[in-house]
Design an enzyme around this catalytic site. Structure first.
Site, PDB file in Angstrom:
ATOM      1  N   ASP A 134      11.640 -29.128  15.980  1.00 35.44           N
ATOM      2  CA  ASP A 134      12.215 -28.168  16.991  1.00 35.44           C
ATOM      3  C   ASP A 134      12.644 -29.075  18.096  1.00 35.44           C
ATOM      4  OD1 ASP A 134      12.102 -25.266  17.989  1.00 35.44           O
ATOM      5  OD2 ASP A 134      11.622 -26.660  19.885  1.00 35.44           O
ATOM      6  N   TRP A 135      12.322 -28.994  19.382  1.00 32.58           N
ATOM      7  CA  TRP A 135      12.981 -29.861  20.473  1.00 32.58           C
ATOM      8  C   TRP A 135      12.621 -31.418  20.380  1.00 32.58           C
ATOM      9  CZ3 TRP A 135      16.635 -30.396  24.224  1.00 32.58           C
ATOM     10  CH2 TRP A 135      17.337 -29.307  24.566  1.00 32.58           C
ATOM     11  N   TRP A 194      16.866 -15.246  20.057  1.00 31.73           N
ATOM     12  CA  TRP A 194      15.685 -15.936  20.660  1.00 31.73           C
ATOM     13  C   TRP A 194      16.082 -16.093  22.048  1.00 31.73           C
ATOM     14  CZ3 TRP A 194      11.535 -17.448  22.590  1.00 31.73           C
ATOM     15  CH2 TRP A 194      11.374 -18.874  23.089  1.00 31.73           C
ATOM     16  N   ASP A 215      12.102 -20.554   7.861  1.00 32.39           N
ATOM     17  CA  ASP A 215      12.707 -20.813   9.171  1.00 32.39           C
ATOM     18  C   ASP A 215      14.138 -20.341   9.265  1.00 32.39           C
ATOM     19  OD1 ASP A 215      12.990 -21.379  11.890  1.00 32.39           O
ATOM     20  OD2 ASP A 215      12.997 -23.341  11.245  1.00 32.39           O
ATOM     21  N   HIS A 238       8.905 -21.715  11.049  1.00 31.56           N
ATOM     22  CA  HIS A 238       9.358 -22.673  12.076  1.00 31.56           C
ATOM     23  C   HIS A 238       8.285 -23.671  12.522  1.00 31.56           C
ATOM     24  CE1 HIS A 238      12.104 -24.171  15.367  1.00 31.56           C
ATOM     25  NE2 HIS A 238      11.212 -24.011  16.058  1.00 31.56           N
TER      26      HIS A 238
END
Length: 297
Positions: free
Chosen positions: A118-119, A159, A245, A275
């Site tokens: 992710d980030w 999202w 995901d 995810h």
């Protein structure tokens, strides 16, 4: 910047979380991190994303330590036990890169094996691009490095809109939605622990807005430059994405095609993993990482 700090009692008696908190000053903010395993061993750096914290890695840390690795898992600024700037506008992509760079240099991490999701990838891949000499190898999972020129998935746009419109950001429910398996109530509560009030969630609110989705995004030029650097990164680079995901599906392809170190690697898709792959398949992913480090020493 006005900084908030989550009270320590919020982190007592968390499930499967015996790790001692450690802190460093990173460009004026206090960053929390886990640092386990032999201090002299080459570090494995685990970078989380939105809206989780290093608790996400509780299934992976013991496997990596048992294999003899030093494991460093920081909480990004605004998350976990790290300081939390009070205003959304205090969070920018570049500031996050700067905070993580300060963390990397404060601990003087070298010969790093990076796992990023992710980030953790949007930031970690910038670190690799800008400080490539510190990194020995990379495993990228459910992440990418967008410049704003890519097609944006409907799942991400939904999202992004939700994150800005919902009155109370349901952090625990967001984590649960990104998993393929039900989470016990105490685990959901652990993800909510860093955020005793809505005002502590400014970073979690802002992160979705910082993902580059247009060519005129403030991070466009820096991420284009990062891709140019990654196009010369010839150290081992592996992708390990979950098969469930919808947000990051297909983001592994540019990394496999454009990064020299990704050529010939056994890129994998992890079955029945969403995810938050660390929740759905943490031990399996940790063993994959251990094998990758051993095979590419």
């Amino acid at each position: 910047m006005d900084l908030l700090r989550t009270p320590d009692e919020r982190f007592r008696d968390l499930p499967s979380w015996p790790f001692e908190p450690r802190y460093v000053d990173a460009a004026g903010v206090r960053m929390h991190h886990v640092d386990e395993g032999p201090p002299a061993a080459a570090p494995v750096l685990l970078l989380h994303g939105e809206p989780s914290w290093s608790f996400l890695y509780r299934k992976m840390i013991p496997v990596l330590v048992a294999a003899g690795h030093r494991v460093v898992a920081p909480d990004l600024v605004g998350f976990g036990r790290s300081d939390k700037p009070a205003r959304q506008e205090d969070y920018t992509y570049q500031r996050h890169v700067g905070w993580l760079t300060a963390f990397l240099t404060a601990l003087d991490l070298r010969d790093v094996s990076l796992f990023c999701q992710d980030w953790g990838g949007l930031l970690g891949l910038r670190l690799v691009a800008e400080h490539s000499g510190r990194f020995a190898r990379v495993v990228a999972s459910n992440t990418g490095l967008p410049t704003g020129e890519e097609r944006v998935s409907e799942a991400f746009l939904a999202w992004q809109a939700f994150s800005q419109s919902v009155e109370a950001l349901p952090v625990g429910r967001i984590i649960q939605t990104g998993c393929t398996r039900p989470l016990p109530p105490e685990v959901v509560a652990a993800y909510e622990a860093p955020f005793p009030e809505e005002r502590f969630k400014a970073g979690a609110r802002q992160f979705p807005l910082l993902v580059p989705t247009r060519p005129d995004d403030p991070a466009h030029d820096a991420n284009v430059a990062a891709w140019a650097s990654l196009a010369r990164f010839d150290r081992p680079f592996l992708t390990a994405f979950g098969d469930s995901d919808p947000v990051t599906r297909g983001a592994d392809r540019p990394m496999r095609e454009r990064i020299p170190g990704a050529q010939g690697q056994p890129h994998t898709t992890v079955a029945k993993a969403g995810h938050f792959i660390q929740e759905d398949a943490g031990e399996d992913v940790a063993r994959l990482l251990v094998d990758f480090i051993e095979r590419t020493r």
